[in-house]
Design a protein around this motif. Structure first.
Motif, PDB file in Angstrom:
ATOM      1  N   GLY A   7       1.063  -1.134   0.238  1.00  0.00           N
ATOM      2  CA  GLY A   7       0.191   0.117   0.611  1.00  0.00           C
ATOM      3  C   GLY A   7       0.925   1.434   0.279  1.00  0.00           C
ATOM      4  O   GLY A   7       0.253   1.957  -0.088  1.00  0.00           O
ATOM      5  N   LEU A   8       1.553   0.771   0.684  1.00  0.00           N
ATOM      6  CA  LEU A   8       2.468   2.621   0.710  1.00  0.00           C
ATOM      7  C   LEU A   8       4.186   2.061  -0.672  1.00  0.00           C
ATOM      8  O   LEU A   8       3.666   3.788  -1.205  1.00  0.00           O
ATOM      9  N   CYS A   9       3.898   1.529  -1.266  1.00  0.00           N
ATOM     10  CA  CYS A   9       4.435   1.382  -2.497  1.00  0.00           C
ATOM     11  C   CYS A   9       3.553   2.943  -3.951  1.00  0.00           C
ATOM     12  O   CYS A   9       4.123   2.793  -4.101  1.00  0.00           O
ATOM     13  N   PHE A  10       2.561   1.782  -3.584  1.00  0.00           N
ATOM     14  CA  PHE A  10       1.227   2.321  -5.007  1.00  0.00           C
ATOM     15  C   PHE A  10       0.442   3.992  -4.421  1.00  0.00           C
ATOM     16  O   PHE A  10       0.296   4.635  -5.133  1.00  0.00           O
ATOM     17  N   GLY A  11       0.992   4.141  -2.460  1.00  0.00           N
ATOM     18  CA  GLY A  11       0.595   5.088  -2.227  1.00  0.00           C
ATOM     19  C   GLY A  11       1.788   6.140  -3.227  1.00  0.00           C
ATOM     20  O   GLY A  11       1.479   8.048  -3.180  1.00  0.00           O
ATOM     21  N   LEU A 235      -5.081  -0.856   0.554  1.00  0.00           N
ATOM     22  CA  LEU A 235      -4.164  -1.888   0.985  1.00  0.00           C
ATOM     23  C   LEU A 235      -3.270  -1.223   2.225  1.00  0.00           C
ATOM     24  O   LEU A 235      -3.201  -2.462   2.970  1.00  0.00           O
ATOM     25  N   GLY A 236      -2.785  -0.558   2.378  1.00  0.00           N
ATOM     26  CA  GLY A 236      -1.963   0.088   3.571  1.00  0.00           C
ATOM     27  C   GLY A 236      -3.044   1.110   4.272  1.00  0.00           C
ATOM     28  O   GLY A 236      -2.392   1.040   5.097  1.00  0.00           O
ATOM     29  N   GLY A 237      -4.199   1.224   4.591  1.00  0.00           N
ATOM     30  CA  GLY A 237      -5.065   2.302   4.973  1.00  0.00           C
ATOM     31  C   GLY A 237      -4.670   3.634   5.323  1.00  0.00           C
ATOM     32  O   GLY A 237      -4.197   3.780   4.484  1.00  0.00           O
ATOM     33  N   VAL A 238      -5.968   4.315   5.052  1.00  0.00           N
ATOM     34  CA  VAL A 238      -5.929   5.721   4.929  1.00  0.00           C
ATOM     35  C   VAL A 238      -5.006   6.330   6.074  1.00  0.00           C
ATOM     36  O   VAL A 238      -4.100   7.901   5.418  1.00  0.00           O
ATOM     37  N   ALA A 239      -4.647   6.130   7.200  1.00  0.00           N
ATOM     38  CA  ALA A 239      -3.965   6.943   8.254  1.00  0.00           C
ATOM     39  C   ALA A 239      -3.031   6.746   8.112  1.00  0.00           C
ATOM     40  O   ALA A 239      -2.215   7.459   7.601  1.00  0.00           O
ATOM     41  N   ARG A 240      -2.352   5.628   7.063  1.00  0.00           N
ATOM     42  CA  ARG A 240      -0.424   5.408   7.001  1.00  0.00           C
ATOM     43  C   ARG A 240      -0.888   5.382   6.151  1.00  0.00           C
ATOM     44  O   ARG A 240       0.290   6.773   5.353  1.00  0.00           O
ATOM     45  N   VAL A 241      -1.284   5.591   4.823  1.00  0.00           N
ATOM     46  CA  VAL A 241      -1.285   6.290   3.447  1.00  0.00           C
ATOM     47  C   VAL A 241      -0.954   7.010   3.050  1.00  0.00           C
ATOM     48  O   VAL A 241      -0.671   7.678   2.247  1.00  0.00           O
ATOM     49  N   GLY A 242      -1.798   8.260   3.678  1.00  0.00           N
ATOM     50  CA  GLY A 242      -2.570   9.655   3.461  1.00  0.00           C
ATOM     51  C   GLY A 242      -1.094  10.459   3.497  1.00  0.00           C
ATOM     52  O   GLY A 242      -1.350  11.931   3.009  1.00  0.00           O
ATOM     53  N   GLN A 243      -0.673   9.630   5.156  1.00  0.00           N
ATOM     54  CA  GLN A 243       0.369  10.590   5.220  1.00  0.00           C
ATOM     55  C   GLN A 243       1.469  11.512   4.705  1.00  0.00           C
ATOM     56  O   GLN A 243       2.086  11.970   4.305  1.00  0.00           O
ATOM     57  N   LEU A 244       1.581  10.392   3.409  1.00  0.00           N
ATOM     58  CA  LEU A 244       2.187   9.750   1.933  1.00  0.00           C
ATOM     59  C   LEU A 244       2.265  11.610   1.247  1.00  0.00           C
ATOM     60  O   LEU A 244       3.133  11.986   0.332  1.00  0.00           O
ATOM     61  N   GLN A 245       1.026  12.176   1.509  1.00  0.00           N
ATOM     62  CA  GLN A 245       0.604  13.690   1.027  1.00  0.00           C
ATOM     63  C   GLN A 245       1.598  14.523   1.125  1.00  0.00           C
ATOM     64  O   GLN A 245       1.713  15.601   0.971  1.00  0.00           O
ATOM     65  N   LEU A 246       2.236  14.282   2.565  1.00  0.00           N
ATOM     66  CA  LEU A 246       2.794  15.597   2.921  1.00  0.00           C
ATOM     67  C   LEU A 246       4.787  15.763   2.119  1.00  0.00           C
ATOM     68  O   LEU A 246       5.039  16.949   1.818  1.00  0.00           O
TER      69      LEU A 246
END
Length: 312
Positions: A7-11, A235-246
């Motif tokens: 999920g982090l990779c796709f995000g 895959l990775g969850g909104v809370a965790r992957v969403g932080q990549l927006q920073l």
């Protein structure tokens, strides 16, 4: 790899795709009309969006949902891309990346207002601090005054925040990628006439680099990048992957240097880091957003509707 790692990779792939939106826009508007670029990218993306809705047999939204989708169309499909197209003729992509760093905070504010919720004091303090940081940066870059490009960028933030907040509410009923596709399809008959008029009056003569930028905006920023982002969230969850927006403004800076040859400077990097810090701090307290709220990412995007904040 675990689901979270995937999920982090796709995000991350999605955020990198959105990070190139402003440099690609600057390339496109170098020899194409900004209104044509802003509307045309949605028109091209509407074709695969319509095909996807048809193949997956998605039900047609209700009358109330169609009215709410119209808000998303006005903000994300028309207002945001046209505003950044006009702005990218007047300011550097790295400058635009700093101003658009306000989008997650603005989207959260719009969502609170639409939902009638009362944000925490920490959230408001962080929002004001982040906004003041961006305004101070814009004033320093404009010798004490905001430029017309800054005004267009701030308008883009307002357009996107309104559209993303409404799209976030709709995504709980229709699904995130479905909202994106429906807004593109609904916008198509509205923008087709103006597009033809712009093509006739301004012509379609442009450099290869401008057409390359337009193709990227149409196929990646407005469509393919969204699916990488949604898949990552799933895959990775909104809370965790969403932080990549920073990280998105920093990808914009990198691509502005590599693709456009803009000169690297520390002020926009420091400003973006401060804004990202304020956003992270504002999100830190549990319950800062209403339970179950899903807000879109952007930017560059056009009608993205996932994640707990908005960013283009």
């Amino acid at each position: 790899m675990t689901s979270q790692q995937k999920g982090l990779c796709f995000g991350l792939a999605g955020v990198m795709a959105f990070g190139l939106t402003l440099p690609a826009t600057r390339l496109a508007v170098a020899s194409l009309d900004p209104f044509f670029v802003g509307l045309g990218r949605a028109a091209v993306a509407a074709l695969p969006a319509a095909l996807l809705l048809f193949l997956t047999k998605q039900p047609v939204p209700s009358g109330d949902q169609l009215r709410r989708l119209a808000i998303v169309v006005a903000g994300v499909i028309i207002g945001f891309p046209v505003s950044i197209g006009w702005a990218m003729q007047r300011v550097d992509a790295s400058h635009g990346g700093v101003v658009l760093g306000l989008l997650p905070l603005a989207t959260a504010c719009a969502a609170f207002l639409r939902a009638g919720e009362r944000p925490t004091r920490r959230f408001w303090i962080c929002s004001i601090a982040g906004s003041a940081t961006v305004v101070a940066f814009a004033l320093s870059a404009g010798s004490g005054s905001l430029s017309p490009g800054d005004g267009a960028l701030l308008a883009a933030v307002a357009f996107a925040a309104l559209g993303y907040a409404e799209g976030g509410r709709l995504s709980r009923e229709l699904g995130g990628w479905q909202v994106m596709c429906w807004t593109l399809v609904l916008a198509f008959p509205l923008i087709l006439g103006p597009l033809v008029w712009l093509a006739v009056h301004h012509g379609l003569h442009a450099t290869a680099s401008s057409w390359a930028g337009f193709a990227y905006l149409s196929l990646v920023s407005s469509f393919l990048g969204m699916f990488a982002w949604y898949h990552g969230l799933a895959l990775g969850g909104v809370a965790r992957v969403g932080q990549l927006q920073l990280l998105q403004p920093f990808f914009t800076f990198l691509f502005a240097v590599l693709v456009l040859g803009e000169r690297f400077g520390w002020p926009p990097v420091v400003c973006a880091a401060l804004v990202a810090g304020f956003i992270a701090l504002g999100r830190a307290r549990p319950g800062a957003l209403p339970s179950g709220t899903t807000l879109p990412s952007s930017p560059g995007p056009t009608a993205s509707c996932a994640g707990r904040s908005g960013s283009t």
